[in-house]
Design an enzyme around this catalytic site. Structure first.
Site, PDB file in Angstrom:
ATOM      1  N   ASP A  22      -6.063  -7.427   3.854  1.00 14.24           N
ATOM      2  CA  ASP A  22      -7.209  -6.778   3.208  1.00 14.24           C
ATOM      3  C   ASP A  22      -8.077  -7.829   2.520  1.00 14.24           C
ATOM      4  OD1 ASP A  22      -8.822  -4.690   2.122  1.00 14.24           O
ATOM      5  OD2 ASP A  22      -7.769  -4.938   0.217  1.00 14.24           O
TER       6      ASP A  22
ATOM      7  N   TYR B  71       0.813  -1.218   0.000  1.00 10.57           N
ATOM      8  CA  TYR B  71       0.000   0.000   0.000  1.00 10.57           C
ATOM      9  C   TYR B  71       0.849   1.273   0.000  1.00 10.57           C
ATOM     10  CZ  TYR B  71      -4.492  -2.260   0.820  1.00 10.57           C
ATOM     11  OH  TYR B  71      -5.636  -2.988   0.691  1.00 10.57           O
TER      12      TYR B  71
HETATM   13  C1  IPM Z   1     -10.305  -1.685   3.775  1.00 10.16           C
HETATM   14  C2  IPM Z   1     -10.511  -1.036   2.426  1.00 10.16           C
HETATM   15  C3  IPM Z   1      -9.367  -0.086   2.141  1.00 10.16           C
HETATM   16  C4  IPM Z   1      -8.089  -0.912   2.122  1.00 10.16           C
HETATM   17  C5  IPM Z   1      -9.514   0.732   0.848  1.00 10.16           C
HETATM   18  C6  IPM Z   1     -10.815   1.491   0.807  1.00 10.16           C
HETATM   19  C7  IPM Z   1      -8.360   1.669   0.642  1.00 10.16           C
HETATM   20  O1  IPM Z   1     -10.653  -1.997   1.446  1.00 10.16           O
HETATM   21  O2  IPM Z   1     -10.260  -0.943   4.772  1.00 10.16           O
HETATM   22  O3  IPM Z   1     -10.207  -2.897   3.846  1.00 10.16           O
HETATM   23  O4  IPM Z   1      -7.737  -1.493   1.082  1.00 10.16           O
HETATM   24  O5  IPM Z   1      -7.424  -0.965   3.156  1.00 10.16           O
HETATM   25 MN    MN Z   2     -10.724  -4.031   2.203  1.00 12.68          MN
END
Ligand code: IPM
Ligand code: MN
Length: 349
Positions: A241, A139
């Site tokens: 995620d 990320y």
């Molecule tokens: C989560 C969401 C987020 C992530 C997105 C909206 C950036 O999917 O909180 O799981 O990928 O962390």
């Molecule tokens: Mn997510």
């Protein structure tokens, strides 16, 4: 001195979900001696719409003046091509608060087993907790670029970033006497090889905690085949995620997935679902992930364990009375606010 919570209603179903969270907090403000002051701030697509950036500086500054942050959901296709998207703002908020621990509990409820796509025997007794690393990995790694001909993302982890989340997970398992499963892709990724070796090293300090390693692909399969074999899962940002969404299927809907994130400053509470644009403004969203996230806030940020328990109990009672939103049962459902009416009636204060 008041306890202050920043409320970020965000996009899509965000505002209606936040409205329900506020009903709960207002109700608890009236019925208990514990008072929370709510402070609305702009964040996400809604902030762009108001001519600001997705993470306005006023919101950033306000972080110093509050004790916790409650966020509904962000994301709107209208802003997908912005240079600074609502999603990137969320990642920056996590970074700003140095939130490296994301906790996502998944516990099955017997009354909704038949509303999921699994056989009852498969999902009974699931009591899983994900510890997702939230501050690094794919990320945030640089370079991250996209141009006409190519795109690049980078997975980066330092020893320290891996160590701190893994220690938190081991510590939790020690206290709760649970088994730890670490998920990686150590047969391919360098960051995963490092992850695995650090887990093995830290494990030596926790001889009483049972643990094992799984590769993420076969873990995803095992999780679907026999989920109740797992208890606590620690994994990196991207795998966490994906796998926590997969595990939310045991609850029948992503609308049931609560989460909290901790780090070196104040904590953030947010449902695991997104902005669900297709049902936005229709009063159809499932408020449970948010209600549970509020419960976590009372518990973790304010040490109001009693209040948190009463929120969880009232959710259980409402589900036990077969009151469901459309995502759980599309042939017999109540609207989002009606669910919360029934839930508030069942809070035993
Ligand atoms: C989560 C969401 C987020 C992530 C997105 C909206 C950036 O999917 O909180 O799981 O990928 O962390
Ligand atoms: Mn997510």
């Amino acid at each position: 001195m008041n306890n202050k919570v920043m409320c970020l209603a965000g996009d899509g179903i965000g505002p209606e979900i936040m409205g329900q969270a506020k009903r709960l907090i207002n109700y608890l403000n009236q019925k208990t001696t514990f008072y929370i002051e709510m402070i609305d701030c702009d964040f996400g697509g809604i902030a762009i719409e108001k001519g600001k950036t997705a993470f306005p500086s006023a919101t950033k500054e306000m972080l110093d003046a509050v004790d916790a942050v409650l966020l509904s959901a962000i994301g709107d296709h209208r802003y997908d091509n912005e240079k600074y998207t609502p999603e990137r703002a969320l990642l920056d908020l996590r970074k700003e608060l140095e939130l490296f621990i994301n906790i996502r509990p998944i516990k099955t409820h017997s009354k909704i087993a038949h509303l999921t796509s699994y056989r009852k025997e498969v999902i009974k007794d699931i009591d899983l907790i994900f510890f997702r690393e939230l501050s690094s990995g794919a990320y945030f790694g640089k370079p991250r670029e996209i141009n006409e001909n190519e795109a690049i993302d980078t997975i980066y982890y330092s020893n320290e970033e891996i160590t701190r989340i893994v220690k938190v997970a081991f510590e939790f398992c020690l206290q709760e006497q649970k088994k730890l499963t670490s998920v990686d892709k150590a047969n391919v990724l360098a960051t995963s090889k490092k992850w695995r070796s650090i887990v093995d090293k830290i494990a030596q300090d926790y001889p009483d905690v049972k643990y094992d390693h799984h590769l993420v692909d076969s873990f995803a399969l095992e999780l679907a085949l026999n989920p109740s074999q797992f208890q606590v899962i620690v994994t990196d940002n991207l795998f966490g995620d994906i796998l926590s969404d997969q595990a939310a299927s045991f609850l029948g809907s992503l609308g049931m997935l609560a989460s909290c994130s901790h780090g070196n400053r104040i904590s953030l509470y947010e449902p695991g679902h997104g902005s669900a644009l297709a049902i936005a403004g229709k009063n159809l969203a499932n408020p449970i992930a948010m209600l549970k996230s509020v419960a976590m806030m009372y518990q973790h940020s304010f040490n109001q364990i009693d209040i948190a328990k009463k929120i969880y109990d009232a959710i259980d009672k409402t589900l036990a009375d077969e009151i469901f939103t459309i995502d759980l049962n599309n042939s017999n459902y109540v609207m989002c606010d009606e669910f919360v009416d029934s839930f508030l009636e069942r809070i035993d204060l």
